[in-house]
Motif scaffolding. Sequence first.
Motif, PDB file in Angstrom:
ATOM      1  N   LEU A   1      48.816  84.142  61.274  1.00  0.00           N
ATOM      2  CA  LEU A   1      48.514  82.884  61.663  1.00  0.00           C
ATOM      3  C   LEU A   1      49.105  82.503  63.193  1.00  0.00           C
ATOM      4  N   ARG A   2      48.244  81.975  63.964  1.00  0.00           N
ATOM      5  CA  ARG A   2      48.753  81.690  65.211  1.00  0.00           C
ATOM      6  C   ARG A   2      50.023  81.004  65.209  1.00  0.00           C
ATOM      7  N   GLY A   3      50.361  79.979  64.243  1.00  0.00           N
ATOM      8  CA  GLY A   3      51.590  79.148  64.389  1.00  0.00           C
ATOM      9  C   GLY A   3      52.668  80.002  64.246  1.00  0.00           C
ATOM     10  N   ASP A   4      52.484  81.283  63.491  1.00  0.00           N
ATOM     11  CA  ASP A   4      53.767  82.284  63.123  1.00  0.00           C
ATOM     12  C   ASP A   4      54.141  83.193  64.319  1.00  0.00           C
ATOM     13  N   ILE A   5      53.153  83.105  65.567  1.00  0.00           N
ATOM     14  CA  ILE A   5      53.395  84.068  66.335  1.00  0.00           C
ATOM     15  C   ILE A   5      54.505  83.968  67.051  1.00  0.00           C
ATOM     16  N   GLU A   6      55.094  82.714  67.426  1.00  0.00           N
ATOM     17  CA  GLU A   6      56.443  82.530  68.185  1.00  0.00           C
ATOM     18  C   GLU A   6      57.741  83.025  67.481  1.00  0.00           C
ATOM     19  N   ALA A   7      57.514  82.800  66.319  1.00  0.00           N
ATOM     20  CA  ALA A   7      58.533  83.167  65.153  1.00  0.00           C
ATOM     21  C   ALA A   7      58.541  84.613  65.146  1.00  0.00           C
ATOM     22  N   MET A   8      57.837  85.223  65.096  1.00  0.00           N
ATOM     23  CA  MET A   8      57.641  86.813  65.157  1.00  0.00           C
ATOM     24  C   MET A   8      58.226  87.283  66.646  1.00  0.00           C
ATOM     25  N   TRP A   9      57.743  86.626  67.621  1.00  0.00           N
ATOM     26  CA  TRP A   9      58.299  86.924  69.101  1.00  0.00           C
ATOM     27  C   TRP A   9      59.787  86.878  69.175  1.00  0.00           C
ATOM     28  N   ALA A  10      60.342  85.762  68.398  1.00  0.00           N
ATOM     29  CA  ALA A  10      61.649  85.449  68.478  1.00  0.00           C
ATOM     30  C   ALA A  10      62.421  86.498  67.561  1.00  0.00           C
ATOM     31  N   ALA A  11      61.795  86.844  66.519  1.00  0.00           N
ATOM     32  CA  ALA A  11      62.407  88.111  65.923  1.00  0.00           C
ATOM     33  C   ALA A  11      62.367  89.453  66.205  1.00  0.00           C
ATOM     34  N   GLY A  12      61.702  89.622  67.703  1.00  0.00           N
ATOM     35  CA  GLY A  12      61.523  90.690  68.176  1.00  0.00           C
ATOM     36  C   GLY A  12      60.447  91.649  67.808  1.00  0.00           C
ATOM     37  N   LEU A  13      59.462  90.911  66.969  1.00  0.00           N
ATOM     38  CA  LEU A  13      58.181  91.617  66.446  1.00  0.00           C
ATOM     39  C   LEU A  13      56.985  90.996  67.242  1.00  0.00           C
ATOM     40  N   ALA A  14      55.922  91.866  66.924  1.00  0.00           N
ATOM     41  CA  ALA A  14      54.653  91.630  67.318  1.00  0.00           C
ATOM     42  C   ALA A  14      54.304  91.634  68.697  1.00  0.00           C
ATOM     43  N   LYS A  15      55.492  92.332  69.449  1.00  0.00           N
ATOM     44  CA  LYS A  15      55.367  92.545  71.064  1.00  0.00           C
ATOM     45  C   LYS A  15      54.041  93.055  71.460  1.00  0.00           C
TER      46      LYS A  15
END
Length: 330
Positions: free
Chosen positions: A219-233
């Motif tokens: 979900l687009r809304g989850d992307i920033e949280a994944m980036w903050a966790a060092g994921l989905a780069k």
Amino acid sequence: MPKSEFETIMLENVRRERRVRAIAFPQMTLVRPVVIDGVGLHSGSPIHMVLHPAEADRGVVFRRTDLVSQGREVSDIRATYDNVVNTMLSTEIGNAAGATVSTVEHLMSALSTLGIDNVLVEIDGAEVPVLDGSSEIFIDKIEAVGIEKLDAPRKAIRIVKPVIIEDGAKRAALLPGEGFRLAFEIDFDNPVIGRQSIEADLHDPFFAEDILRARTFCLRGDIEAMWAAGLAKGGSLDNAVVVDNDHVMNEDGLRYEDEFVRHKVLDAVGDLALSGMALIGRYEGSRAGHAMNNRVLRALMADPSAYEVVDFAEARRSAPMPRDLAIPAD
């Protein structure tokens, strides 16, 4: 674009070969190496990977070529359920020396579907390339070089009693059955994904096209949280389906109306391939992910009364012959 008659015939031949491999009795490996380059979904790093033929009873071994100088005890990681060290948004395996390789599930799903038992995976980083977010490119590249029988019998894990893991609304179960079937259901609070369910047979020759082409999603809304966790780069619309509220952001849309649940089956096949042998039985997953898949597999292997190791040839001979392989009457 409609397929030509030649393309249709070739595709049917490929499907038949897949079914033959799925019920093949000896262990299998590659005819020659397969080279794969891409980026890691979570690390965003460029990755060079080579799949090499391997001898019988070797299993699937990942070798970190960037760590080879430190010795095999550091560089080599066996792809097994008890080597899983992390299941956050992917499956990561590691060894006692602390070396890891993540996002192994899409490659493991391709190997399992093709009936490949033994491969040495040389990789120069800590994550398998995401490619298009599915297993399709792995399948295509492996089938292009060919698959070879080895002079060794194939073993299988036959599930003889139910093993069920539940965690709130999440559920994963391994049950007795013939062949290997998977049933999965998801339920997202999103109008595009919603509630979806599917059941598939790993040995169906259409499995690679119907399941392994399904891409990972978020979900687009989850992307920033994944980036903050060092994921989905390394994530992009080229390697993942992204859903923004009530629409799919990818220009070409979905490959299947229920692509989301199909990808969950793909992931489950890859996670369960870490058993190290073919499975005979049935898997059921509900709102499950990598963690639940690994937990149910660990629970199965921790209970010797729940399974038996059998000769794959004998197990398959006792199962009904697939219709498309039956010998026609004169």
